[in-house]
Design an enzyme around this catalytic site. Structure first.
Site, PDB file in Angstrom:
ATOM      1  N   GLU A 291       0.958   3.848   1.902  1.00  0.00           N
ATOM      2  CA  GLU A 291       1.430   4.239   3.227  1.00  0.00           C
ATOM      3  C   GLU A 291       2.524   3.298   3.731  1.00  0.00           C
ATOM      4  OE1 GLU A 291      -2.891   5.351   2.674  1.00  0.00           O
ATOM      5  OE2 GLU A 291      -1.716   3.523   2.393  1.00  0.00           O
TER       6      GLU A 291
ATOM      7  N   CYS B 271      -1.706  -0.497   7.523  1.00  0.00           N
ATOM      8  CA  CYS B 271      -0.890   0.710   7.376  1.00  0.00           C
ATOM      9  C   CYS B 271      -0.849   1.511   8.669  1.00  0.00           C
ATOM     10  CB  CYS B 271      -1.404   1.565   6.224  1.00  0.00           C
ATOM     11  SG  CYS B 271      -1.199   0.760   4.613  1.00  0.00           S
TER      12      CYS B 271
ATOM     13  N   HIS C 124       0.854  -1.183   0.000  1.00  0.00           N
ATOM     14  CA  HIS C 124       0.000   0.000   0.000  1.00  0.00           C
ATOM     15  C   HIS C 124       0.896   1.241   0.000  1.00  0.00           C
ATOM     16  CE1 HIS C 124      -3.602  -2.234   2.058  1.00  0.00           C
ATOM     17  NE2 HIS C 124      -3.096  -2.911   1.037  1.00  0.00           N
TER      18      HIS C 124
ATOM     19  N   CYS D 176      -5.498   1.979   6.053  1.00  0.00           N
ATOM     20  CA  CYS D 176      -6.134   0.771   6.572  1.00  0.00           C
ATOM     21  C   CYS D 176      -5.464   0.366   7.886  1.00  0.00           C
ATOM     22  CB  CYS D 176      -6.009  -0.359   5.540  1.00  0.00           C
ATOM     23  SG  CYS D 176      -4.329  -0.997   5.350  1.00  0.00           S
TER      24      CYS D 176
END
Length: 165
Positions: A63, A94, A61, A91
């Site tokens: 992040e 993250c 992801h 999320c």
């Protein structure tokens, strides 16, 4: 550089940049998410986008990619004074990486509940419906979490993307 007179304008400027990163991720075949790290003066230190599809890594992801890069950078020992800007609310995975990194502040534009409401998104993205602030509420108060509403601009990188998946 950080504007002491208008930190909200700086947040907006950096979030607009994350939307460009999200569109770049989408153009390269990945999901439309982007993030950047700024120092205490507002200077951009690092940028990252989602590479989950092209790297075939469900943890890639934007992040988490940013946290990995920051942890391996010359700024690793000073992350407490940095701000992560992200196009969409991080999320839980993250959020954990951000918390462990010591990044001091997170500003996001699109809440995950709004992402989930987009046609096709909830069918494609596995989301645990827990806001980042709630997930990190029992921690030590870091990072500070701020939702910065950006209106239609926050949805732009996602338009038509999820319906096509």
């Amino acid at each position: 550089m950080r504007s002491a007179d208008d930190p909200v304008a700086e947040d907006r400027t950096h979030l607009l940049h994350t939307f460009d990163l999200a569109r770049a991720a989408r153009a390269q075949g990945d999901r439309p998410f982007g993030a950047l790290l700024a120092d205490a003066d507002g200077a951009i230190l690092l940028t990252a986008n989602n590479t989950e599809i092209t790297k075939r890594d469900v943890t890639a992801h934007a992040e988490t990619n940013l946290v990995r890069a920051a942890s391996d950078s010359r700024w690793a020992s000073t992350l407490e004074g940095t701000t992560m800007y992200t196009s969409t609310e991080p999320c839980l995975m993250c959020a954990g990486a951000i918390y462990l990194s010591g990044i001091g502040r997170v500003v996001y534009a699109l809440p995950s509940r709004d992402l989930a409401a987009l046609p096709g998104a909830s069918d494609t993205v596995r989301m645990v419906p827990v806001p980042i602030a709630q997930a990190l509420a029992t921690g030590d108060g870091r990072p500070q979490i701020r939702h910065h509403p950006m209106g239609h601009a926050a949805f732009d990188p996602h338009l038509e993307y999820w319906k096509a998946q």
